[in-house]
Design an enzyme around this catalytic site. Structure first.
Site, PDB file in Angstrom:
ATOM      1  N   ILE A 291      57.688  13.642  72.897  1.00 25.51           N
ATOM      2  CA  ILE A 291      56.905  12.919  73.885  1.00 25.51           C
ATOM      3  C   ILE A 291      57.805  12.473  75.029  1.00 25.51           C
ATOM      4  O   ILE A 291      58.977  12.157  74.820  1.00 25.51           O
ATOM      5  CB  ILE A 291      56.181  11.721  73.220  1.00 25.51           C
ATOM      6  CG1 ILE A 291      55.249  11.013  74.203  1.00 25.51           C
ATOM      7  CG2 ILE A 291      57.145  10.749  72.578  1.00 25.51           C
ATOM      8  CD1 ILE A 291      54.303  10.017  73.535  1.00 25.51           C
ATOM      9  N   CYS A 292      57.263  12.509  76.226  1.00 29.66           N
ATOM     10  CA  CYS A 292      57.920  11.990  77.421  1.00 29.66           C
ATOM     11  C   CYS A 292      59.289  12.660  77.627  1.00 29.66           C
ATOM     12  O   CYS A 292      59.386  13.867  77.699  1.00 29.66           O
ATOM     13  CB  CYS A 292      58.025  10.463  77.318  1.00 29.66           C
ATOM     14  SG  CYS A 292      58.531   9.630  78.842  1.00 29.66           S
ATOM     15  N   GLY A 293      60.359  11.876  77.723  1.00 24.83           N
ATOM     16  CA  GLY A 293      61.678  12.422  78.013  1.00 24.83           C
ATOM     17  C   GLY A 293      62.179  13.418  77.001  1.00 24.83           C
ATOM     18  O   GLY A 293      63.023  14.266  77.324  1.00 24.83           O
TER      19      GLY A 293
ATOM     20  N   THR B 213      60.521  15.838  75.847  1.00 31.58           N
ATOM     21  CA  THR B 213      60.076  17.170  76.253  1.00 31.58           C
ATOM     22  C   THR B 213      61.075  17.791  77.231  1.00 31.58           C
ATOM     23  O   THR B 213      61.290  19.001  77.217  1.00 31.58           O
ATOM     24  CB  THR B 213      58.672  17.134  76.891  1.00 31.58           C
ATOM     25  OG1 THR B 213      58.698  16.344  78.090  1.00 31.58           O
ATOM     26  CG2 THR B 213      57.648  16.549  75.932  1.00 31.58           C
TER      27      THR B 213
ATOM     28  N   ALA C  58      53.677  15.577  74.385  1.00 31.24           N
ATOM     29  CA  ALA C  58      52.831  14.602  75.074  1.00 31.24           C
ATOM     30  C   ALA C  58      53.565  13.979  76.255  1.00 31.24           C
ATOM     31  O   ALA C  58      54.802  13.980  76.323  1.00 31.24           O
ATOM     32  CB  ALA C  58      52.384  13.502  74.109  1.00 31.24           C
TER      33      ALA C  58
END
Length: 218
Positions: free
Chosen positions: A113-115, A117, A166
């Site tokens: 999720i977020c960073g 990715t 995400a």
């Protein structure tokens, strides 16, 4: 072998400036098992990092990792969760991304999720896999070598095979998709859970409670 006979191990990678809110729903539901369906085994959650030194989350909480990256057992009954953080560019996190590559190659699940990715993108792991992140253009901005534009899904969270990704605002849907992958909730329980937490409408809370087995049945 039926899924309820399998004990899943969820490895949660922890690193400094970890975004607390992104893990809140998923680790709470998986660790408590409060809404698990009848026959579903409890999962084992383990925090993991590159050392046993305490890490400090974005919210100021201190977490002492349970185990090292080398302790991770890569298996189809394991899952690796990678939260967002401002420190993913530190080279010391490369080892866990290599471990994520092992998971994906085996067909085991990775949730990012977020960073996190961006960390996967820097390693080329999103070039040929459907995924999402913090909006179109984000991965190009932070990961110069990223080549997965044609696989990008512009949604808060995307579950494709064994990779669940995400955006920083997609934590609730990300949790839903992780729970769905693990198959530890009844379908109606999961739908009611998601509707309640995404809308706050009390009718979904009562539907959630009614979907659970009675104590006599559990």
């Amino acid at each position: 072998m039926k899924l309820e006979e399998i004990m899943f191990t969820i490895y949660v990678y922890v690193l400094d400036t970890l975004a607390d809110w992104e893990l809140g729903h998923v680790i709470s539901e998986l660790n408590s098992g409060r809404f698990f369906k009848k026959g579903a085994q409890r999962v084992s959650l383990k925090t993991v990092s590159y050392s046993k030194d305490p890490i400090h989350t974005m919210g100021g909480m201190t977490i002492v990792p349970d185990c090292f990256i080398d302790d991770i057992v890569v298996s189809k009954t394991s899952m690796l969760l990678l939260p967002g953080s401002d420190t993913w560019n530190d080279p010391k996190h490369a080892a866990v991304i290599e471990k994520a590559s092992e998971f994906l190659t085996l067909g085991a699940a990775v949730g990012a999720i977020c960073g996190a990715t961006a960390a996967l993108a820097n390693f080329g792991l999103l070039d040929q896999r459907p995924h999402t992140s913090n909006g179109p253009g984000f991965l190009e901005m932070v990961s110069p070598g990223y080549k997965g534009q044609s696989f990008y899904i512009d949604k808060p969270s995307a579950a494709e095979n064994n990779l669940i990704t995400a955006s920083c605002t997609g934590a609730l849907l990300w949790t839903k998709q992780i729970i769905e992958y693990l198959d530890v909730f009844e379908t109606n329980t999961l739908e009611s859970w998601y509707k309640y937490f995404s809308t706050g409408d009390p009718k979904h809370f009562f539907a959630l409670m009614q979907s659970l087995p009675s104590r006599d049945e559990s």
